[in-house]
Design a protein around this motif. Structure first.
Motif, PDB file in Angstrom:
ATOM      1  N   ALA A  79      -1.567   7.369   1.368  1.00 32.33           N
ATOM      2  CA  ALA A  79      -2.752   8.014   0.786  1.00 32.33           C
ATOM      3  C   ALA A  79      -2.585   9.525   0.858  1.00 32.33           C
ATOM      4  CB  ALA A  79      -4.013   7.568   1.529  1.00 32.33           C
ATOM      5  N   SER A 124      -3.416   7.978  -5.204  1.00 33.01           N
ATOM      6  CA  SER A 124      -3.032   7.139  -4.073  1.00 33.01           C
ATOM      7  C   SER A 124      -4.125   6.988  -3.012  1.00 33.01           C
ATOM      8  CB  SER A 124      -1.770   7.699  -3.412  1.00 33.01           C
ATOM      9  OG  SER A 124      -2.011   8.988  -2.872  1.00 33.01           O
ATOM     10  N   SER A 125      -5.088   7.913  -2.982  1.00 32.48           N
ATOM     11  CA  SER A 125      -6.158   7.829  -1.972  1.00 32.48           C
ATOM     12  C   SER A 125      -7.362   7.025  -2.448  1.00 32.48           C
ATOM     13  CB  SER A 125      -6.616   9.240  -1.578  1.00 32.48           C
ATOM     14  OG  SER A 125      -5.546   9.977  -1.037  1.00 32.48           O
ATOM     15  N   SER A 126      -7.390   6.671  -3.711  1.00 37.34           N
ATOM     16  CA  SER A 126      -8.521   5.938  -4.269  1.00 37.34           C
ATOM     17  C   SER A 126      -8.534   4.485  -3.789  1.00 37.34           C
ATOM     18  CB  SER A 126      -8.447   5.971  -5.801  1.00 37.34           C
ATOM     19  OG  SER A 126      -9.313   5.018  -6.376  1.00 37.34           O
ATOM     20  N   ASN A 127      -9.694   4.045  -3.330  1.00 41.63           N
ATOM     21  CA  ASN A 127      -9.808   2.655  -2.855  1.00 41.63           C
ATOM     22  C   ASN A 127      -9.592   1.657  -3.981  1.00 41.63           C
ATOM     23  OD1 ASN A 127     -10.322   3.334  -0.165  1.00 41.63           O
ATOM     24  ND2 ASN A 127     -12.528   3.534  -0.528  1.00 41.63           N
ATOM     25  N   GLU A 140       0.837  -1.199   0.000  1.00 38.62           N
ATOM     26  CA  GLU A 140       0.000   0.000   0.000  1.00 38.62           C
ATOM     27  C   GLU A 140       0.871   1.248   0.000  1.00 38.62           C
ATOM     28  OE1 GLU A 140      -3.651   2.021   2.590  1.00 38.62           O
ATOM     29  OE2 GLU A 140      -2.704   0.160   3.248  1.00 38.62           O
ATOM     30  N   GLY A 151      -3.445  11.632  -2.034  1.00 42.23           N
ATOM     31  CA  GLY A 151      -4.097  12.205  -3.196  1.00 42.23           C
ATOM     32  C   GLY A 151      -3.414  11.841  -4.496  1.00 42.23           C
ATOM     33  N   SER A 152      -3.701  12.622  -5.541  1.00 46.59           N
ATOM     34  CA  SER A 152      -3.097  12.364  -6.848  1.00 46.59           C
ATOM     35  C   SER A 152      -1.667  12.891  -6.856  1.00 46.59           C
ATOM     36  CB  SER A 152      -3.918  13.039  -7.953  1.00 46.59           C
ATOM     37  OG  SER A 152      -5.196  12.438  -8.044  1.00 46.59           O
ATOM     38  N   LYS A 158      -5.891   1.473  -4.625  1.00 45.76           N
ATOM     39  CA  LYS A 158      -5.223   0.702  -3.565  1.00 45.76           C
ATOM     40  C   LYS A 158      -5.387  -0.792  -3.803  1.00 45.76           C
ATOM     41  CE  LYS A 158      -5.789   4.140   0.121  1.00 45.76           C
ATOM     42  NZ  LYS A 158      -6.403   4.403   1.446  1.00 45.76           N
ATOM     43  N   TRP A 217      -3.241  -1.809  -6.798  1.00 42.52           N
ATOM     44  CA  TRP A 217      -1.825  -1.800  -6.423  1.00 42.52           C
ATOM     45  C   TRP A 217      -1.460  -3.073  -5.657  1.00 42.52           C
ATOM     46  CZ3 TRP A 217       2.374   1.108  -7.528  1.00 42.52           C
ATOM     47  CH2 TRP A 217       3.497   0.978  -6.701  1.00 42.52           C
TER      48      TRP A 217
END
Length: 295
Positions: A224, A243-246, A221, A226-227, A249, A252
């Motif tokens: 988180a 990076s904050s999008s479920n 992970e 944001g972009s 995640k 990834w």
């Protein structure tokens, strides 16, 4: 406690403390992997001679016999010395910090413990340490001075950690050229590069090969925040990632898990023993588990 040996201590103190830690590891080598390596493989081909009455017909070299028109048998020498060879990844992706430790921190602890355990067992130890190029290479040797050299080189590569790219393929090819006899080979890397698969195959011939994959929490992970524009530390490829999008995640995590499965399946298919070492693991415990599982 083990991690303190790499914090502002002299090389001599570091080596002395490593010897205390590596005693059980050295014993595990003798009762585990070493024994299995010798079993059924403790002799090495040395040549042929004329067949004599009473020789075991199973030792006849049929290729030479056919060429020469009379029977010849194979001769073998006992293989009395086992060598250890370590390929250590010091590339940029191994130097990224995950909390208190980088991947390279735990990798070099494992490297040091293996080198010292080899010295305790009177086994010559060789190594290749690499980043974007081959940083250090040495054939297998046995001496206290050689062990100290390995520990010194292991630490000094961090001065060049800003170099990007990975020479894993070249390191594996170089190791094959440097091997002097049957060896126990350790490849300690995060394997986050391509084109290593074919290069590792020759090392599996007549050797015991252990691949240790080093991982950090970033392989599961990302933070988180944001972009953010991320840059691949090995290829310089840039990409903006949410990076904050479920969903990101999840992708990834699934991608990295899939890569690990591909790595493990490839190694298993070709007789390479695998182990995973995380940045929050104790390298000594992981190594002891490796030898314990191979008894």
């Amino acid at each position: 406690m083990a991690q303190k040996i790499f914090e502002d201590e002299s090389l001599i103190k570091k080596a002395s403390y490593l010897k205390l830690l590596a005693v059980n590891l050295a014993e595990g080598m003798k009762t585990g992997t070493f024994k299995s390596l010798y079993k059924g493989q403790g002799i090495e081909f040395s040549g042929v001679r004329d067949y004599n009455r009473g020789d075991d017909i199973r030792s006849i070299d049929w290729n030479v016999t056919a060429r020469m028109g009379k029977p010849f048998v194979k001769m073998f020498d006992e293989e009395r010395e086992l060598q250890i060879f370590i390929v250590l990844d010091g590339s940029f992706s191994m130097q990224l910090k995950d909390g208190k430790k980088t991947k390279y921190d735990v990798a070099k602890e494992a490297f040091a413990l293996l080198a010292v355990a080899g010295e305790i067992n009177s086994c010559p130890v060789g190594a290749i340490i690499f980043n974007d190029d081959i940083f250090f290479a040495s054939k297998s040797m046995l001496s206290k001075e050689h062990t100290m050299t390995l520990l010194k080189k292991m630490d000094s590569i961090e001065k060049f950690s800003e170099k990007k790219g990975s020479a894993l393929k070249n390191a594996l090819t170089g190791a094959q050229k440097m091997l002097q006899s049957r060896s126990m080979i350790f490849v300690i890397s995060d394997f986050r590069t391509g084109d290593w698969q074919k290069a590792i195959l020759p090392l599996t011939q007549h050797n015991d090969l252990i691949a240790i994959r080093v991982e950090s929490k970033f392989d599961k992970e990302l933070p988180a925040i944001g972009s953010v524009v991320f840059e691949d530390s090995e290829s310089d490829l840039k990409m903006e990632l949410p990076s904050s999008s479920n969903s990101f995640k999840k992708e990834w995590l699934e991608y990295n898990e899939a890569q690990k499965i591909l790595w493990k399946n490839y190694c298993t298919k070709h007789g390479i023993f695998t182990a995973v070492m995380n940045t929050d693991d104790n390298p000594l415990e992981v190594l002891n588990l490796i030898f314990g599982s191979r008894k």
